[in-house]
Design an enzyme around this catalytic site. Structure first.
Site, PDB file in Angstrom:
ATOM      1  N   ASP A 146       0.859  -1.203  -0.004  1.00 34.77           N
ATOM      2  CA  ASP A 146      -0.131   0.066   0.024  1.00 34.77           C
ATOM      3  C   ASP A 146       0.853   1.286  -0.206  1.00 34.77           C
ATOM      4  OD1 ASP A 146      -2.379   1.528   0.379  1.00 34.77           O
ATOM      5  OD2 ASP A 146      -1.489   1.775   2.623  1.00 34.77           O
ATOM      6  N   ASP A 166       0.184   5.100   0.990  1.00 37.63           N
ATOM      7  CA  ASP A 166      -0.199   6.136   1.942  1.00 37.63           C
ATOM      8  C   ASP A 166      -0.151   5.371   3.498  1.00 37.63           C
ATOM      9  OD1 ASP A 166      -0.865   8.225   0.152  1.00 37.63           O
ATOM     10  OD2 ASP A 166      -3.031   7.305  -0.072  1.00 37.63           O
TER      11      ASP A 166
HETATM   12  C1  BG6 Z   1      -5.832   5.637   0.128  1.00 44.34           C
HETATM   13  C2  BG6 Z   1      -5.854   6.178   1.427  1.00 44.34           C
HETATM   14  O1  BG6 Z   1      -4.267   5.342   0.113  1.00 44.34           O
HETATM   15  O2  BG6 Z   1      -6.140   6.500  -0.936  1.00 44.34           O
HETATM   16  C3  BG6 Z   1      -7.230   6.830   1.664  1.00 44.34           C
HETATM   17  O3  BG6 Z   1      -5.349   5.408   2.543  1.00 44.34           O
HETATM   18  C4  BG6 Z   1      -7.560   7.688   0.401  1.00 44.34           C
HETATM   19  O4  BG6 Z   1      -7.327   7.598   2.937  1.00 44.34           O
HETATM   20  C5  BG6 Z   1      -7.502   7.130  -0.891  1.00 44.34           C
HETATM   21  O5  BG6 Z   1      -9.081   8.204   0.408  1.00 44.34           O
HETATM   22  C6  BG6 Z   1      -7.854   7.796  -2.035  1.00 44.34           C
HETATM   23  O6  BG6 Z   1      -6.768   8.701  -2.275  1.00 44.34           O
HETATM   24  P1  BG6 Z   1      -7.035   9.933  -3.376  1.00 44.34           P
HETATM   25  O7  BG6 Z   1      -5.527  10.483  -3.417  1.00 44.34           O
HETATM   26  O8  BG6 Z   1      -7.254   9.223  -4.579  1.00 44.34           O
HETATM   27  O9  BG6 Z   1      -7.894  10.741  -2.777  1.00 44.34           O
HETATM   28 MG    MG Z   2      -2.755   3.070   3.803  1.00 42.72          MG
END
Ligand code: BG6
Ligand code: MG
Length: 210
Positions: free
Chosen positions: A8, A10
């Protein structure tokens, strides 16, 4: 035998999970909706719109307003992403990715985020992985296993031969649903279905060496 590791993004490769929190917090404060880090844990791994639905629970807004709130959050988030440089990547992360590659293990990203490639470019990791699967590739975000199945296919491996590393409950559920070996870090360590719990990415080297 473990042949691949799907990460993953984030909260696993980078602490951009905190930028997500800050951006949602700004929106929630503006709307006078209570939001804290505990609630934020429920947003880990889930898509932007699904995250917004969790924040807005018990509050009524039109679809048009919701789309505009999601855009507002993403604009704040992208402003925060402007702070990213290669220095943002921890030495433990860099060394672990190198070591895994040296061992002949394929590495991939499996993230729900549509900002994945922007982020990886900013920190200089866009070419560090054998494959990237992200929010732009999928119809269903975690806990659906779609993003991990795409990543596994792109590195040419069977899910049972791959570890998935996750900080999100939804991510561990997705890994289990896809038939991967679920490894938890951070908040996901409280998930009962994690096969391994790690404190640092370098702990993976012990697992793949097993
Ligand atoms: C994930 C995060 O990696 O990505 C979530 O953990 C987030 O919190 C999701 O909502 C979508 O991210 P983005 O950048 O497309 O808004
Ligand atoms: Mg994550």
């Amino acid at each position: 035998m473990i042949k691949g590791v799907i990460f993953d993004l984030d909260g696993v490769i980078l602490s951009t999970d905190d930028f997500h929190y800050q951006a949602w917090k700004k929106l929630a404060d503006r709307l006078n909706i209570p939001f804290n880090r505990e609630k934020n844990n429920r947003l880990r791994g889930v898509s932007r719109m699904a995250s917004l639905e969790i924040i807005l629970e018990g509050h009524q807004y039109s679809e048009e307003e919701k789309v505009s709130f999601a855009e507002e959050k993403n604009n704040t988030y992208r402003e925060l992403l402007n702070n990213l440089t290669p220095d943002f990547v921890g030495i433990d992360v860099r060394d672990t990715l190198d070591e895994l590659k040296n061992k002949g293990i394929k590495i991939a990203i499996g993230s729900s985020s549509k900002n994945t490639k922007l982020i990886l470019s900013r920190v200089g990791l866009i070419n560090a992985f054998d494959a990237i699967a992200d929010g732009t590739d999928i119809k269903n975000s975690k806990p659906d296993p779609e993003v991990f199945l795409i990543a596994a296919k792109r590195i040419g491996l069977d899910p049972k031969d791959c570890i998935v590393v996750e900080d999100a409950f939804a991510g561990i559920d997705a890994a289990v649903a896809g038939g991967f070996i679920p490894v938890a870090i951070g908040d996901a360590c409280a998930h009962k279905k994690a096969a391994y719990k790690i404190d640092a990415l370098s702990d993976l080297l012990k697992i793949v060496g097993d």
